[in-house]
Design a protein around this motif. Structure first.
Motif, PDB file in Angstrom:
ATOM      1  N   ARG A  52       0.872  -1.179   0.000  1.00  0.00           N
ATOM      2  CA  ARG A  52       0.000   0.000   0.000  1.00  0.00           C
ATOM      3  C   ARG A  52       0.907   1.226   0.000  1.00  0.00           C
ATOM      4  NH1 ARG A  52      -2.815  -2.320   5.238  1.00  0.00           N
ATOM      5  NH2 ARG A  52      -0.586  -2.715   5.470  1.00  0.00           N
ATOM      6  N   GLY A  54       1.610   5.402  -0.138  1.00  0.00           N
ATOM      7  CA  GLY A  54       1.149   6.762   0.115  1.00  0.00           C
ATOM      8  C   GLY A  54       2.021   7.750  -0.648  1.00  0.00           C
ATOM      9  N   LYS A  77      -0.108   9.799  -8.388  1.00  0.00           N
ATOM     10  CA  LYS A  77      -1.034   8.845  -7.774  1.00  0.00           C
ATOM     11  C   LYS A  77      -1.956   8.235  -8.825  1.00  0.00           C
ATOM     12  CE  LYS A  77      -4.962   9.832  -6.671  1.00  0.00           C
ATOM     13  NZ  LYS A  77      -6.235  10.460  -6.259  1.00  0.00           N
ATOM     14  N   VAL A  88      -3.008  -0.481  -3.821  1.00  0.00           N
ATOM     15  CA  VAL A  88      -3.573   0.667  -3.109  1.00  0.00           C
ATOM     16  C   VAL A  88      -2.594   1.827  -3.227  1.00  0.00           C
ATOM     17  CG1 VAL A  88      -4.323   1.587  -0.878  1.00  0.00           C
ATOM     18  CG2 VAL A  88      -4.807  -0.806  -1.468  1.00  0.00           C
ATOM     19  N   LYS A  90      -2.582   5.940  -2.158  1.00  0.00           N
ATOM     20  CA  LYS A  90      -3.285   7.035  -1.499  1.00  0.00           C
ATOM     21  C   LYS A  90      -2.499   8.328  -1.687  1.00  0.00           C
ATOM     22  CE  LYS A  90      -4.658   3.981   2.336  1.00  0.00           C
ATOM     23  NZ  LYS A  90      -4.638   3.835   3.822  1.00  0.00           N
ATOM     24  N   GLN A  91      -3.215   9.417  -1.830  1.00  0.00           N
ATOM     25  CA  GLN A  91      -2.558  10.722  -1.840  1.00  0.00           C
ATOM     26  C   GLN A  91      -2.623  11.306  -0.435  1.00  0.00           C
ATOM     27  OE1 GLN A  91      -3.855  13.480  -4.811  1.00  0.00           O
ATOM     28  NE2 GLN A  91      -2.465  15.091  -4.128  1.00  0.00           N
ATOM     29  N   LEU A  92      -1.452  11.566   0.132  1.00  0.00           N
ATOM     30  CA  LEU A  92      -1.359  12.151   1.468  1.00  0.00           C
ATOM     31  C   LEU A  92      -1.153  13.658   1.319  1.00  0.00           C
ATOM     32  CD1 LEU A  92       0.998   9.466   3.104  1.00  0.00           C
ATOM     33  CD2 LEU A  92      -1.484   9.392   2.722  1.00  0.00           C
ATOM     34  N   THR A  93      -1.893  14.431   2.062  1.00  0.00           N
ATOM     35  CA  THR A  93      -1.908  15.879   1.835  1.00  0.00           C
ATOM     36  C   THR A  93      -0.974  16.664   2.749  1.00  0.00           C
ATOM     37  OG1 THR A  93      -3.803  16.097   3.329  1.00  0.00           O
ATOM     38  CG2 THR A  93      -4.272  15.798   0.982  1.00  0.00           C
ATOM     39  N   SER A 109      -1.125   6.581   7.991  1.00  0.00           N
ATOM     40  CA  SER A 109      -2.132   6.357   6.939  1.00  0.00           C
ATOM     41  C   SER A 109      -2.244   4.887   6.559  1.00  0.00           C
ATOM     42  CB  SER A 109      -1.776   7.187   5.705  1.00  0.00           C
ATOM     43  OG  SER A 109      -1.789   8.563   6.011  1.00  0.00           O
ATOM     44  N   CYS A 111       0.018   2.776   5.429  1.00  0.00           N
ATOM     45  CA  CYS A 111       0.711   2.450   4.181  1.00  0.00           C
ATOM     46  C   CYS A 111       1.928   1.587   4.473  1.00  0.00           C
ATOM     47  CB  CYS A 111       1.153   3.729   3.468  1.00  0.00           C
ATOM     48  SG  CYS A 111      -0.220   4.778   2.928  1.00  0.00           S
TER      49      CYS A 111
END
Length: 212
Positions: A52, A54, A77, A88, A90-93, A109, A111
Protein backbone atom coordinates in the motif's frame (compact mmCIF):
# COMPACT_ATOMS: atom_id res chain seq x y z
CA UNK A 1 -14.27 9.53 -12.96
CA UNK A 2 -12.29 7.69 -15.69
CA UNK A 3 -8.52 7.51 -15.10
CA UNK A 4 -7.59 9.42 -18.28
CA UNK A 5 -9.97 12.22 -17.33
CA UNK A 6 -8.44 12.47 -13.84
CA UNK A 7 -4.91 12.64 -15.27
CA UNK A 8 -6.02 15.34 -17.71
CA UNK A 9 -7.58 17.24 -14.80
CA UNK A 10 -4.32 17.19 -12.85
CA UNK A 11 -2.41 18.37 -15.91
CA UNK A 12 -4.85 21.26 -16.32
CA UNK A 13 -4.54 22.10 -12.63
CA UNK A 14 -0.75 22.21 -12.92
CA UNK A 15 -1.06 24.61 -15.85
CA UNK A 16 -3.54 26.92 -14.10
CA UNK A 17 -1.46 26.95 -10.90
CA UNK A 18 1.78 27.84 -12.69
CA UNK A 19 3.88 30.41 -10.88
CA UNK A 20 3.50 34.01 -12.04
CA UNK A 21 6.42 35.39 -14.01
CA UNK A 22 7.18 32.13 -15.81
CA UNK A 23 7.43 32.09 -19.59
CA UNK A 24 4.21 31.52 -21.52
CA UNK A 25 3.42 27.80 -21.79
CA UNK A 26 2.98 26.89 -25.44
CA UNK A 27 3.09 23.50 -27.12
CA UNK A 28 5.50 24.02 -30.06
CA UNK A 29 5.90 21.53 -32.87
CA UNK A 30 9.36 20.41 -31.71
CA UNK A 31 9.11 17.24 -29.64
CA UNK A 32 10.81 16.84 -26.24
CA UNK A 33 13.72 14.44 -25.85
CA UNK A 34 13.11 11.99 -23.03
CA UNK A 35 15.90 10.45 -21.02
CA UNK A 36 15.33 6.97 -19.59
CA UNK A 37 14.71 6.71 -15.84
CA UNK A 38 17.97 6.34 -13.91
CA UNK A 39 17.59 3.76 -11.12
CA UNK A 40 19.99 4.28 -8.23
CA UNK A 41 18.32 1.98 -5.68
CA UNK A 42 15.93 -0.91 -6.31
CA UNK A 43 14.77 -3.98 -4.36
CA UNK A 44 16.53 -7.24 -5.15
CA UNK A 45 13.27 -9.21 -5.11
CA UNK A 46 9.67 -8.49 -6.07
CA UNK A 47 8.77 -7.78 -2.45
CA UNK A 48 6.67 -4.64 -2.70
CA UNK A 49 4.25 -5.28 -5.59
CA UNK A 50 1.36 -5.79 -3.13
CA UNK A 51 2.33 -2.84 -0.95
CA UNK A 52 0.00 0.00 0.00
CA UNK A 53 1.61 3.23 -1.19
CA UNK A 54 1.15 6.76 0.12
CA UNK A 55 2.14 9.68 -2.17
CA UNK A 56 3.24 12.81 -0.32
CA UNK A 57 3.13 16.35 -1.76
CA UNK A 58 6.16 16.83 -4.02
CA UNK A 59 8.92 19.25 -3.24
CA UNK A 60 8.81 21.97 -5.91
CA UNK A 61 11.21 24.72 -7.04
CA UNK A 62 11.14 28.20 -5.55
CA UNK A 63 8.29 30.24 -6.99
CA UNK A 64 5.88 27.31 -6.96
CA UNK A 65 3.57 26.52 -4.06
CA UNK A 66 1.22 24.05 -2.44
CA UNK A 67 -1.07 23.79 -5.45
CA UNK A 68 1.78 22.58 -7.68
CA UNK A 69 3.11 20.26 -4.96
CA UNK A 70 -0.30 18.63 -4.57
CA UNK A 71 -0.91 18.63 -8.31
CA UNK A 72 2.25 16.68 -9.17
CA UNK A 73 1.53 14.22 -6.35
CA UNK A 74 -2.02 13.74 -7.63
CA UNK A 75 -0.77 13.13 -11.16
CA UNK A 76 1.66 10.43 -9.96
CA UNK A 77 -1.03 8.85 -7.77
CA UNK A 78 -3.47 8.57 -10.68
CA UNK A 79 -0.83 7.19 -13.05
CA UNK A 80 0.29 4.56 -10.51
CA UNK A 81 -3.34 3.55 -9.96
CA UNK A 82 -4.06 3.50 -13.69
CA UNK A 83 -1.02 1.31 -14.39
CA UNK A 84 -1.97 -0.94 -11.41
CA UNK A 85 1.57 -0.68 -10.15
CA UNK A 86 0.38 -1.09 -6.55
CA UNK A 87 -3.03 -2.36 -5.39
CA UNK A 88 -3.57 0.67 -3.11
CA UNK A 89 -2.26 4.18 -3.79
CA UNK A 90 -3.29 7.04 -1.50
CA UNK A 91 -2.56 10.72 -1.84
CA UNK A 92 -1.36 12.15 1.47
CA UNK A 93 -1.91 15.88 1.84
CA UNK A 94 0.48 16.73 4.70
CA UNK A 95 3.99 17.75 3.53
CA UNK A 96 6.95 15.99 5.18
CA UNK A 97 9.90 17.98 6.45
CA UNK A 98 12.28 15.01 6.29
CA UNK A 99 12.36 11.28 5.63
CA UNK A 100 11.58 10.39 9.25
CA UNK A 101 8.43 12.47 9.16
CA UNK A 102 7.52 10.98 5.77
CA UNK A 103 7.70 7.50 7.30
CA UNK A 104 5.53 8.60 10.23
CA UNK A 105 2.92 10.06 7.88
CA UNK A 106 2.89 6.82 5.89
CA UNK A 107 2.53 4.74 9.03
CA UNK A 108 -0.35 6.91 10.28
CA UNK A 109 -2.13 6.36 6.94
CA UNK A 110 -1.71 2.56 7.12
CA UNK A 111 0.71 2.45 4.18
CA UNK A 112 3.59 0.04 3.59
CA UNK A 113 5.57 2.46 1.40
CA UNK A 114 5.63 6.21 1.13
CA UNK A 115 6.65 8.12 -2.01
CA UNK A 116 8.79 11.21 -1.45
CA UNK A 117 9.12 13.06 -4.75
CA UNK A 118 10.84 16.20 -5.95
CA UNK A 119 10.20 18.33 -9.01
CA UNK A 120 13.86 19.28 -9.30
CA UNK A 121 13.35 21.84 -12.06
CA UNK A 122 10.57 22.89 -14.44
CA UNK A 123 11.02 25.45 -17.20
CA UNK A 124 8.04 26.02 -19.45
CA UNK A 125 9.94 27.43 -22.43
CA UNK A 126 8.07 29.42 -25.07
CA UNK A 127 6.93 29.53 -28.67
CA UNK A 128 10.25 28.10 -29.88
CA UNK A 129 10.55 25.33 -27.30
CA UNK A 130 13.15 25.11 -24.56
CA UNK A 131 11.01 23.43 -21.88
CA UNK A 132 12.85 21.29 -19.30
CA UNK A 133 11.64 19.04 -16.48
CA UNK A 134 13.53 16.93 -13.93
CA UNK A 135 11.96 14.62 -11.35
CA UNK A 136 13.39 12.43 -8.60
CA UNK A 137 11.33 9.92 -6.62
CA UNK A 138 12.21 7.93 -3.51
CA UNK A 139 10.08 5.11 -2.04
CA UNK A 140 10.63 4.52 1.67
CA UNK A 141 9.64 1.46 3.65
CA UNK A 142 7.36 2.49 6.51
CA UNK A 143 8.51 -0.55 8.52
CA UNK A 144 12.28 0.08 8.31
CA UNK A 145 12.62 3.66 7.09
CA UNK A 146 14.98 2.45 4.36
CA UNK A 147 14.89 3.60 0.75
CA UNK A 148 13.71 0.69 -1.43
CA UNK A 149 13.47 2.61 -4.75
CA UNK A 150 15.25 5.77 -5.91
CA UNK A 151 14.76 7.02 -9.48
CA UNK A 152 15.47 10.20 -11.40
CA UNK A 153 14.40 11.22 -14.89
CA UNK A 154 14.53 14.34 -17.04
CA UNK A 155 13.10 15.63 -20.30
CA UNK A 156 14.36 18.46 -22.50
CA UNK A 157 12.71 20.16 -25.44
CA UNK A 158 15.18 21.46 -28.05
CA UNK A 159 14.83 25.00 -29.31
CA UNK A 160 13.12 25.30 -32.70
CA UNK A 161 14.98 28.29 -34.11
CA UNK A 162 13.53 29.69 -37.33
CA UNK A 163 15.59 29.70 -40.53
CA UNK A 164 16.87 33.29 -40.86
CA UNK A 165 18.70 32.82 -44.18
CA UNK A 166 18.34 35.41 -46.93
CA UNK A 167 15.95 33.33 -49.05
CA UNK A 168 13.72 32.57 -46.06
CA UNK A 169 13.60 36.23 -45.01
CA UNK A 170 12.63 37.24 -48.56
CA UNK A 171 9.85 34.62 -48.69
CA UNK A 172 8.58 35.67 -45.24
CA UNK A 173 8.44 39.32 -46.31
CA UNK A 174 6.06 38.40 -49.15
CA UNK A 175 3.95 35.93 -47.18
CA UNK A 176 1.34 36.05 -44.45
CA UNK A 177 2.80 35.31 -40.99
CA UNK A 178 2.84 31.59 -40.23
CA UNK A 179 0.39 30.43 -37.57
CA UNK A 180 1.79 28.10 -34.94
CA UNK A 181 -1.22 26.28 -33.57
CA UNK A 182 -1.59 24.18 -30.46
CA UNK A 183 -0.18 20.70 -30.79
CA UNK A 184 -1.39 19.03 -27.62
CA UNK A 185 -1.23 19.41 -23.86
CA UNK A 186 0.91 22.09 -22.17
CA UNK A 187 4.51 21.01 -22.48
CA UNK A 188 5.58 20.84 -18.82
CA UNK A 189 2.42 19.01 -17.70
CA UNK A 190 2.77 16.60 -20.63
CA UNK A 191 6.40 15.91 -19.69
CA UNK A 192 5.42 15.20 -16.08
CA UNK A 193 2.74 12.75 -17.18
CA UNK A 194 5.20 10.88 -19.42
CA UNK A 195 7.78 10.69 -16.63
CA UNK A 196 5.12 9.39 -14.22
CA UNK A 197 4.19 6.65 -16.69
CA UNK A 198 7.85 5.65 -17.17
CA UNK A 199 8.48 5.45 -13.43
CA UNK A 200 5.30 3.46 -12.86
CA UNK A 201 6.46 0.93 -15.45
CA UNK A 202 9.89 0.66 -13.82
CA UNK A 203 8.30 0.07 -10.40
CA UNK A 204 6.23 -2.68 -12.05
CA UNK A 205 9.37 -4.43 -13.29
CA UNK A 206 10.01 -3.00 -16.76
CA UNK A 207 13.66 -2.92 -17.85
CA UNK A 208 13.02 -0.62 -20.81
CA UNK A 209 10.54 2.18 -21.44
CA UNK A 210 9.29 3.74 -24.64
CA UNK A 211 11.70 6.28 -26.12
CA UNK A 212 8.82 8.73 -26.80
Amino acid sequence: MPMKMRIAMWMLMLLLAAASGCAKTVRPTVQPLKGAPVVYIHPMTDTYRQARLGVLPFQVPAGMGEAQAQGVAGLFKDVLLGKRTFPVVKQLTTPAGDYAQAVELGRASNCDLVLVGSLDYAMSGGDLGGARVGVSVRLLSVKTGNTVWYLTQGMDQPMDYPDTGMVNRFVDALSMPAYRGSNGAPTVANMLARIAVDMAEVFAGARDVASR
